[in-house]
Design a protein around this motif. Structure first.
Motif, PDB file in Angstrom:
ATOM      1  N   ARG A   1      29.216 -19.032  -7.825  1.00  0.00           N
ATOM      2  CA  ARG A   1      29.347 -18.550  -6.441  1.00  0.00           C
ATOM      3  C   ARG A   1      28.371 -17.406  -6.180  1.00  0.00           C
ATOM      4  NH1 ARG A   1      35.246 -15.781  -6.272  1.00  0.00           N
ATOM      5  NH2 ARG A   1      35.468 -15.964  -8.499  1.00  0.00           N
ATOM      6  N   PRO A   2      27.934 -17.280  -4.950  1.00  0.00           N
ATOM      7  CA  PRO A   2      26.992 -16.193  -4.634  1.00  0.00           C
ATOM      8  C   PRO A   2      27.660 -14.827  -4.796  1.00  0.00           C
ATOM      9  CG  PRO A   2      27.267 -17.693  -2.754  1.00  0.00           C
ATOM     10  CD  PRO A   2      28.233 -18.108  -3.803  1.00  0.00           C
ATOM     11  N   ARG A   3      26.880 -13.869  -5.264  1.00  0.00           N
ATOM     12  CA  ARG A   3      27.380 -12.498  -5.412  1.00  0.00           C
ATOM     13  C   ARG A   3      26.372 -11.541  -4.802  1.00  0.00           C
ATOM     14  NH1 ARG A   3      29.383 -12.721 -11.665  1.00  0.00           N
ATOM     15  NH2 ARG A   3      31.427 -13.605 -11.219  1.00  0.00           N
ATOM     16  N   LYS A   4      26.925 -10.499  -4.171  1.00  0.00           N
ATOM     17  CA  LYS A   4      26.075  -9.456  -3.606  1.00  0.00           C
ATOM     18  C   LYS A   4      26.084  -8.285  -4.582  1.00  0.00           C
ATOM     19  CE  LYS A   4      25.162  -7.153   0.786  1.00  0.00           C
ATOM     20  NZ  LYS A   4      25.659  -6.938   2.155  1.00  0.00           N
ATOM     21  N   TYR A   5      24.923  -7.936  -5.083  1.00  0.00           N
ATOM     22  CA  TYR A   5      24.775  -6.839  -6.033  1.00  0.00           C
ATOM     23  C   TYR A   5      24.284  -5.594  -5.306  1.00  0.00           C
ATOM     24  CZ  TYR A   5      25.409  -9.901 -10.045  1.00  0.00           C
ATOM     25  OH  TYR A   5      25.938 -10.756 -10.966  1.00  0.00           O
ATOM     26  N   TYR A   6      24.860  -4.460  -5.674  1.00  0.00           N
ATOM     27  CA  TYR A   6      24.532  -3.181  -5.057  1.00  0.00           C
ATOM     28  C   TYR A   6      23.925  -2.245  -6.090  1.00  0.00           C
ATOM     29  CZ  TYR A   6      27.741  -4.740  -1.407  1.00  0.00           C
ATOM     30  OH  TYR A   6      28.353  -5.460  -0.416  1.00  0.00           O
ATOM     31  N   THR A   7      23.046  -1.369  -5.621  1.00  0.00           N
ATOM     32  CA  THR A   7      22.487  -0.316  -6.456  1.00  0.00           C
ATOM     33  C   THR A   7      22.182   0.896  -5.575  1.00  0.00           C
ATOM     34  OG1 THR A   7      20.853   0.166  -8.170  1.00  0.00           O
ATOM     35  CG2 THR A   7      20.072  -1.041  -6.265  1.00  0.00           C
ATOM     36  N   ILE A   8      22.134   2.049  -6.198  1.00  0.00           N
ATOM     37  CA  ILE A   8      21.855   3.275  -5.444  1.00  0.00           C
ATOM     38  C   ILE A   8      20.353   3.394  -5.187  1.00  0.00           C
ATOM     39  CG2 ILE A   8      21.677   4.771  -7.483  1.00  0.00           C
ATOM     40  CD1 ILE A   8      23.305   6.868  -5.743  1.00  0.00           C
ATOM     41  N   THR A   9      19.990   3.939  -4.048  1.00  0.00           N
ATOM     42  CA  THR A   9      18.589   4.169  -3.696  1.00  0.00           C
ATOM     43  C   THR A   9      18.172   5.573  -4.139  1.00  0.00           C
ATOM     44  OG1 THR A   9      19.150   5.102  -1.542  1.00  0.00           O
ATOM     45  CG2 THR A   9      18.824   2.696  -1.647  1.00  0.00           C
ATOM     46  N   ASP A  10      16.879   5.853  -4.059  1.00  0.00           N
ATOM     47  CA  ASP A  10      16.406   7.213  -4.366  1.00  0.00           C
ATOM     48  C   ASP A  10      17.051   8.226  -3.423  1.00  0.00           C
ATOM     49  OD1 ASP A  10      14.815   6.341  -6.459  1.00  0.00           O
ATOM     50  OD2 ASP A  10      12.999   6.211  -5.241  1.00  0.00           O
ATOM     51  N   TYR A  11      17.139   7.868  -2.159  1.00  0.00           N
ATOM     52  CA  TYR A  11      17.799   8.741  -1.183  1.00  0.00           C
ATOM     53  C   TYR A  11      19.269   8.947  -1.576  1.00  0.00           C
ATOM     54  CZ  TYR A  11      19.814  10.223   3.276  1.00  0.00           C
ATOM     55  OH  TYR A  11      20.507  10.893   4.260  1.00  0.00           O
ATOM     56  N   GLY A  12      19.925   7.874  -2.008  1.00  0.00           N
ATOM     57  CA  GLY A  12      21.309   7.964  -2.450  1.00  0.00           C
ATOM     58  C   GLY A  12      21.477   8.890  -3.647  1.00  0.00           C
ATOM     59  N   ARG A  13      20.496   8.883  -4.546  1.00  0.00           N
ATOM     60  CA  ARG A  13      20.551   9.794  -5.706  1.00  0.00           C
ATOM     61  C   ARG A  13      20.510  11.252  -5.246  1.00  0.00           C
ATOM     62  NH1 ARG A  13      17.269   5.668  -7.556  1.00  0.00           N
ATOM     63  NH2 ARG A  13      18.238   4.500  -9.262  1.00  0.00           N
ATOM     64  N   GLU A  14      19.677  11.525  -4.255  1.00  0.00           N
ATOM     65  CA  GLU A  14      19.605  12.896  -3.714  1.00  0.00           C
ATOM     66  C   GLU A  14      20.952  13.301  -3.114  1.00  0.00           C
ATOM     67  OE1 GLU A  14      16.322  13.777  -1.069  1.00  0.00           O
ATOM     68  OE2 GLU A  14      15.136  12.194  -2.040  1.00  0.00           O
ATOM     69  N   ILE A  15      21.520  12.420  -2.305  1.00  0.00           N
ATOM     70  CA  ILE A  15      22.814  12.696  -1.678  1.00  0.00           C
ATOM     71  C   ILE A  15      23.890  12.872  -2.739  1.00  0.00           C
ATOM     72  CG2 ILE A  15      24.625  11.727  -0.174  1.00  0.00           C
ATOM     73  CD1 ILE A  15      22.111  12.643   1.340  1.00  0.00           C
ATOM     74  N   ARG A  16      23.911  11.956  -3.724  1.00  0.00           N
ATOM     75  CA  ARG A  16      24.901  12.028  -4.808  1.00  0.00           C
ATOM     76  C   ARG A  16      24.816  13.365  -5.537  1.00  0.00           C
ATOM     77  NH1 ARG A  16      23.849   7.850  -9.329  1.00  0.00           N
ATOM     78  NH2 ARG A  16      22.169   9.332  -9.714  1.00  0.00           N
ATOM     79  N   GLY A  17      23.610  13.820  -5.852  1.00  0.00           N
ATOM     80  CA  GLY A  17      23.448  15.096  -6.543  1.00  0.00           C
ATOM     81  C   GLY A  17      24.037  16.249  -5.749  1.00  0.00           C
ATOM     82  N   LYS A  18      23.773  16.259  -4.456  1.00  0.00           N
ATOM     83  CA  LYS A  18      24.302  17.322  -3.591  1.00  0.00           C
ATOM     84  C   LYS A  18      25.826  17.238  -3.498  1.00  0.00           C
ATOM     85  CE  LYS A  18      20.138  17.921  -0.866  1.00  0.00           C
ATOM     86  NZ  LYS A  18      19.499  17.869   0.436  1.00  0.00           N
TER      87      LYS A  18
END
Length: 113
Positions: free
Chosen positions: A73-90
């Motif tokens: 079955r089809p699956r949607k895979y997610y990953t964090i972006t560079d922008y997301g890494r900045e937000i996550r760090g903050k």
């Protein structure tokens, strides 16, 4: 009293869950894998809660996704972006600061210096 506690707990968990998802997605994952990993970490979440978080984070360019159609079955895979890494760090820094402040307030409340 239980209703008030549950409402407050839900509000806190909503913010924590977004950061937890960002932490998990350093490695590409699909929805069920995310749910299982969160549960294993002690943060149980339902599909009806997770998928809106994933959509919102993707809409905000914090996550990216791709469909994999091979397999049963089809699956949607997610990953964090560079922008997301900045937000996550903050956000992680902010959460540490809040935890420290709450510890200080709790110590004051209990008369601990």
């Amino acid at each position: 009293m239980d209703d008030i506690f549950e409402r407050f707990e839900t509000e806190v968990k909503r913010g924590v869950m977004q950061v937890a998802v960002m932490c998990l997605l350093e490695k590409e994952r699909y929805g069920y894998d995310i749910i299982k990993s969160l549960k294993d970490a002690g943060l149980g979440v339902e599909e009806g809660t997770l998928y809106p978080i994933l959509r919102r984070l993707e809409d905000e360019s914090i996550l990216s996704s791709r469909w994999v159609t091979e397999g049963p079955r089809p699956r949607k895979y997610y990953t964090i972006t560079d922008y997301g890494r900045e937000i996550r760090g903050k956000l992680l820094e902010s959460m540490r600061s809040i935890e420290l402040a709450m510890g200080n307030l709790e110590n004051d409340m209990n008369g601990v210096n």
